[in-house]
Design a protein around this motif. Structure first.
Motif, PDB file in Angstrom:
ATOM      1  N   GLU A  25       0.830  -1.204   0.000  1.00  0.00           N
ATOM      2  CA  GLU A  25       0.000   0.000   0.000  1.00  0.00           C
ATOM      3  C   GLU A  25       0.864   1.254   0.000  1.00  0.00           C
ATOM      4  OE1 GLU A  25      -3.928  -1.458   2.584  1.00  0.00           O
ATOM      5  OE2 GLU A  25      -2.635   0.158   3.306  1.00  0.00           O
ATOM      6  N   ASP A  26       0.498   2.202  -0.836  1.00  0.00           N
ATOM      7  CA  ASP A  26       1.120   3.524  -0.765  1.00  0.00           C
ATOM      8  C   ASP A  26       0.587   4.246   0.458  1.00  0.00           C
ATOM      9  OD1 ASP A  26       2.547   3.142  -3.083  1.00  0.00           O
ATOM     10  OD2 ASP A  26       0.961   3.960  -4.359  1.00  0.00           O
ATOM     11  N   GLY A  27       1.353   5.184   0.940  1.00  0.00           N
ATOM     12  CA  GLY A  27       0.939   5.940   2.114  1.00  0.00           C
ATOM     13  C   GLY A  27       1.799   5.595   3.309  1.00  0.00           C
ATOM     14  N   ARG A  28       2.188   6.631   4.050  1.00  0.00           N
ATOM     15  CA  ARG A  28       3.065   6.418   5.195  1.00  0.00           C
ATOM     16  C   ARG A  28       2.282   6.385   6.509  1.00  0.00           C
ATOM     17  NH1 ARG A  28       7.945  10.675   4.474  1.00  0.00           N
ATOM     18  NH2 ARG A  28       6.258  12.112   4.011  1.00  0.00           N
ATOM     19  N   VAL A  29       2.944   5.891   7.530  1.00  0.00           N
ATOM     20  CA  VAL A  29       2.382   5.872   8.875  1.00  0.00           C
ATOM     21  C   VAL A  29       3.167   6.880   9.707  1.00  0.00           C
ATOM     22  CG1 VAL A  29       1.924   4.494  10.931  1.00  0.00           C
ATOM     23  CG2 VAL A  29       1.720   3.449   8.661  1.00  0.00           C
ATOM     24  N   PHE A  30       2.472   7.910  10.186  1.00  0.00           N
ATOM     25  CA  PHE A  30       3.093   8.927  11.020  1.00  0.00           C
ATOM     26  C   PHE A  30       2.762   8.661  12.481  1.00  0.00           C
ATOM     27  CE2 PHE A  30       3.214  10.980   6.948  1.00  0.00           C
ATOM     28  CZ  PHE A  30       4.340  11.796   6.983  1.00  0.00           C
ATOM     29  N   LEU A  31       3.768   8.812  13.320  1.00  0.00           N
ATOM     30  CA  LEU A  31       3.588   8.654  14.759  1.00  0.00           C
ATOM     31  C   LEU A  31       4.076   9.916  15.445  1.00  0.00           C
ATOM     32  CD1 LEU A  31       3.021   6.982  17.348  1.00  0.00           C
ATOM     33  CD2 LEU A  31       5.378   6.124  17.159  1.00  0.00           C
ATOM     34  N   PHE A  32       3.226  10.485  16.310  1.00  0.00           N
ATOM     35  CA  PHE A  32       3.625  11.646  17.105  1.00  0.00           C
ATOM     36  C   PHE A  32       3.925  11.173  18.522  1.00  0.00           C
ATOM     37  CE2 PHE A  32       2.386  14.981  20.137  1.00  0.00           C
ATOM     38  CZ  PHE A  32       3.328  15.935  19.809  1.00  0.00           C
ATOM     39  N   MET A  33       5.117  11.509  19.013  1.00  0.00           N
ATOM     40  CA  MET A  33       5.566  11.074  20.331  1.00  0.00           C
ATOM     41  C   MET A  33       6.056  12.256  21.159  1.00  0.00           C
ATOM     42  SD  MET A  33       7.801   7.630  19.521  1.00  0.00           S
ATOM     43  CE  MET A  33       8.126   7.418  21.284  1.00  0.00           C
ATOM     44  N   SER A  34       6.201  12.019  22.465  1.00  0.00           N
ATOM     45  CA  SER A  34       6.841  12.986  23.347  1.00  0.00           C
ATOM     46  C   SER A  34       8.208  12.435  23.755  1.00  0.00           C
ATOM     47  CB  SER A  34       5.990  13.230  24.593  1.00  0.00           C
ATOM     48  OG  SER A  34       5.853  12.041  25.346  1.00  0.00           O
ATOM     49  N   ASP A  35       9.122  13.331  24.127  1.00  0.00           N
ATOM     50  CA  ASP A  35      10.477  12.881  24.406  1.00  0.00           C
ATOM     51  C   ASP A  35      10.577  12.036  25.673  1.00  0.00           C
ATOM     52  OD1 ASP A  35       9.861  15.118  25.931  1.00  0.00           O
ATOM     53  OD2 ASP A  35      11.878  15.946  25.895  1.00  0.00           O
ATOM     54  N   GLY A  36       9.646  12.197  26.601  1.00  0.00           N
ATOM     55  CA  GLY A  36       9.675  11.371  27.800  1.00  0.00           C
ATOM     56  C   GLY A  36       9.548   9.893  27.495  1.00  0.00           C
ATOM     57  N   GLU A  37       8.949   9.578  26.360  1.00  0.00           N
ATOM     58  CA  GLU A  37       8.772   8.176  25.974  1.00  0.00           C
ATOM     59  C   GLU A  37      10.090   7.514  25.584  1.00  0.00           C
ATOM     60  OE1 GLU A  37       4.887   7.431  23.751  1.00  0.00           O
ATOM     61  OE2 GLU A  37       5.229   9.563  23.393  1.00  0.00           O
ATOM     62  N   LEU A  38      11.112   8.325  25.354  1.00  0.00           N
ATOM     63  CA  LEU A  38      12.415   7.756  25.022  1.00  0.00           C
ATOM     64  C   LEU A  38      13.104   7.183  26.255  1.00  0.00           C
ATOM     65  CD1 LEU A  38      13.650  10.472  22.498  1.00  0.00           C
ATOM     66  CD2 LEU A  38      12.604   8.260  21.996  1.00  0.00           C
ATOM     67  N   GLU A  39      12.479   7.326  27.409  1.00  0.00           N
ATOM     68  CA  GLU A  39      12.974   6.663  28.613  1.00  0.00           C
ATOM     69  C   GLU A  39      12.494   5.213  28.677  1.00  0.00           C
ATOM     70  OE1 GLU A  39      11.742   8.816  32.033  1.00  0.00           O
ATOM     71  OE2 GLU A  39      12.470  10.743  31.307  1.00  0.00           O
ATOM     72  N   GLU A  40      11.494   4.885  27.864  1.00  0.00           N
ATOM     73  CA  GLU A  40      10.848   3.575  27.924  1.00  0.00           C
ATOM     74  C   GLU A  40      11.576   2.554  27.060  1.00  0.00           C
ATOM     75  OE1 GLU A  40       8.351   2.931  29.857  1.00  0.00           O
ATOM     76  OE2 GLU A  40       7.808   4.967  30.478  1.00  0.00           O
ATOM     77  N   GLY A  41      11.799   1.381  27.601  1.00  0.00           N
ATOM     78  CA  GLY A  41      12.478   0.324  26.847  1.00  0.00           C
ATOM     79  C   GLY A  41      11.727  -0.108  25.615  1.00  0.00           C
ATOM     80  N   GLN A  42      10.386  -0.114  25.691  1.00  0.00           N
ATOM     81  CA  GLN A  42       9.603  -0.562  24.542  1.00  0.00           C
ATOM     82  C   GLN A  42       9.778   0.357  23.339  1.00  0.00           C
ATOM     83  OE1 GLN A  42       5.601  -1.700  25.459  1.00  0.00           O
ATOM     84  NE2 GLN A  42       4.989  -1.907  23.337  1.00  0.00           N
ATOM     85  N   THR A  43      10.045   1.640  23.592  1.00  0.00           N
ATOM     86  CA  THR A  43      10.302   2.564  22.488  1.00  0.00           C
ATOM     87  C   THR A  43      11.502   2.091  21.674  1.00  0.00           C
ATOM     88  OG1 THR A  43       9.372   4.468  23.655  1.00  0.00           O
ATOM     89  CG2 THR A  43      10.964   4.923  21.895  1.00  0.00           C
ATOM     90  N   TRP A  44      12.567   1.715  22.359  1.00  0.00           N
ATOM     91  CA  TRP A  44      13.782   1.295  21.666  1.00  0.00           C
ATOM     92  C   TRP A  44      13.605  -0.068  21.010  1.00  0.00           C
ATOM     93  CZ3 TRP A  44      16.840   5.117  20.735  1.00  0.00           C
ATOM     94  CH2 TRP A  44      16.796   6.233  21.564  1.00  0.00           C
ATOM     95  N   GLU A  45      12.810  -0.932  21.619  1.00  0.00           N
ATOM     96  CA  GLU A  45      12.487  -2.203  20.959  1.00  0.00           C
ATOM     97  C   GLU A  45      11.703  -1.938  19.676  1.00  0.00           C
ATOM     98  OE1 GLU A  45      10.504  -4.894  23.565  1.00  0.00           O
ATOM     99  OE2 GLU A  45      11.993  -4.689  25.159  1.00  0.00           O
ATOM    100  N   GLY A  46      10.795  -0.942  19.739  1.00  0.00           N
ATOM    101  CA  GLY A  46      10.005  -0.595  18.551  1.00  0.00           C
ATOM    102  C   GLY A  46      10.869  -0.047  17.433  1.00  0.00           C
ATOM    103  N   ILE A  47      11.837   0.816  17.778  1.00  0.00           N
ATOM    104  CA  ILE A  47      12.750   1.332  16.762  1.00  0.00           C
ATOM    105  C   ILE A  47      13.588   0.195  16.179  1.00  0.00           C
ATOM    106  CG2 ILE A  47      14.779   2.803  16.399  1.00  0.00           C
ATOM    107  CD1 ILE A  47      13.599   4.722  18.481  1.00  0.00           C
ATOM    108  N   GLN A  48      14.063  -0.686  17.049  1.00  0.00           N
ATOM    109  CA  GLN A  48      14.874  -1.813  16.596  1.00  0.00           C
ATOM    110  C   GLN A  48      14.101  -2.692  15.627  1.00  0.00           C
ATOM    111  OE1 GLN A  48      17.665  -4.326  19.263  1.00  0.00           O
ATOM    112  NE2 GLN A  48      15.716  -5.426  19.327  1.00  0.00           N
ATOM    113  N   ALA A  49      12.839  -2.966  15.934  1.00  0.00           N
ATOM    114  CA  ALA A  49      12.011  -3.793  15.052  1.00  0.00           C
ATOM    115  C   ALA A  49      11.749  -3.082  13.731  1.00  0.00           C
ATOM    116  CB  ALA A  49      10.696  -4.140  15.741  1.00  0.00           C
ATOM    117  N   ALA A  50      11.474  -1.767  13.791  1.00  0.00           N
ATOM    118  CA  ALA A  50      11.198  -1.005  12.564  1.00  0.00           C
ATOM    119  C   ALA A  50      12.415  -0.991  11.647  1.00  0.00           C
ATOM    120  CB  ALA A  50      10.786   0.418  12.923  1.00  0.00           C
ATOM    121  N   VAL A  51      13.602  -0.932  12.240  1.00  0.00           N
ATOM    122  CA  VAL A  51      14.836  -0.989  11.444  1.00  0.00           C
ATOM    123  C   VAL A  51      15.003  -2.366  10.827  1.00  0.00           C
ATOM    124  CG1 VAL A  51      17.358  -0.922  11.571  1.00  0.00           C
ATOM    125  CG2 VAL A  51      16.001   0.825  12.735  1.00  0.00           C
TER     126      VAL A  51
END
Length: 293
Positions: free
Chosen positions: A154-180
């Motif tokens: 499918e064409d079209g991107r998925v945008f996610l809006f986040m706050s910087d406090g969420e970068l303290e959360e381990g799941q955020t980094w797992e999510g980035i790792q999976a997306a990569v």
């Protein structure tokens, strides 16, 4: 649009005797830019007047809809938007109004019992597609949607809006790792890096800098911008990523255009005005309405 977002949220802060004002002040240009030109969204599929909550989905409630309908049809060719920090809801509602997707009157249903215009956004709240649970969970949900869209071609991107406090959360980094790992170059994450959280300065509670180095270390593409500069916010969305997810770090100010709140820093998570401050902030609101700020 950004000025309109600030004006509307300040008004609600006065009317409702408290609101998540600083989050709107820091994110106004980000949300205005996303709704105002960065994202490709179709016309709203939702009622112009925000509806009352009609119950959870189930066998006896087939007409249940989510707040995502305000962001247009969920079909190939259009972008999707997920909001991770649910307490930014009032800023999202104001952005919907400024982009012509929801009525100005709907905002005054904010935090009213039975309204979908909730103080903490849920999946039925205007502009919200999912309830994102605890901080850090939305990146996994956005990654899943982006992965599904790639599988479907499918064409079209998925945008996610986040706050910087969420970068303290381990799941955020797992999510980035999976997306990569899954090469989700259709995933774009805009982060409001305002440096503050409930307990004070982020750097004092749990320092997350250098954010850019960490994100690039996980293999994602990362761009740093002034979060109050719409042109920079737009250009960042055009970054070539070569098969990588894109993270846009938007450095912002939690008192942007209302420096009278500077004295409260860093304790601005929820702004409630004292009785003797009401007239001063009504004057500030009047100045905003006249375009003097």
């Amino acid at each position: 649009m950004a000025k309109g977002i600030r004006k509307r949220v300040l008004e609600i802060t006065i009317v409702k005797n408290g609101c998540y004002l600083s989050q709107a002040l820091s994110s106004a240009e980000i949300l205005a830019s996303l709704y105002g030109g960065i994202m490709k969204l179709g016309e709203s599929q939702a009622p112009y007047e925000a509806p009352r909550f009609n119950g959870v989905p189930g066998q006896t409630n087939k007409d249940y809809i989510t707040g995502r309908a305000y962001n247009g049809p969920v079909i190939a060719g259009y972008d999707r938007l997920l909001i991770s920090p649910a307490h930014y809801a009032v800023a999202v509602y104001a952005a919907l109004i400024e982009s012509g997707r929801m009525s100005p009157e709907s905002l005054f249903q904010f935090n009213v019992d039975g309204s979908t215009v909730e103080q903490i956004g849920a999946e039925h709240s205007p502009g919200f597609e999912l309830t994102t649970g605890s901080f850090g969970q939305a990146i996994s949900q956005a990654g899943g949607i982006a992965f599904s869209r790639k599988r479907k071609q499918e064409d079209g991107r998925v945008f996610l809006f986040m706050s910087d406090g969420e970068l303290e959360e381990g799941q955020t980094w797992e999510g980035i790792q999976a997306a990569v790992f899954y090469k989700l170059d259709n995933l774009v994450i805009y982060v409001d890096v305002n440096g503050q959280q409930y307990d004070g300065w982020t750097k004092d509670v749990m320092n997350i800098e250098p954010i850019t180095g960490r994100i690039k270390g996980f293999g994602a593409e990362c761009v740093t911008v002034n979060g109050h500069d719409p042109e920079s916010l737009y250009r960042a969305s055009l970054t070539k990523t070569d098969g990588k997810p894109l993270v846009v770090l938007c450095y912002t100010n939690t008192t942007q255009e209302i420096p009278e709140l500077d004295a409260r820093k860093p304790h601005l998570h929820f702004v409630r005005l004292k009785d003797y401050e009401i007239d001063k902030f009504k004057t500030i609101l009047a100045q905003m309405e006249k375009g003097e700020r």
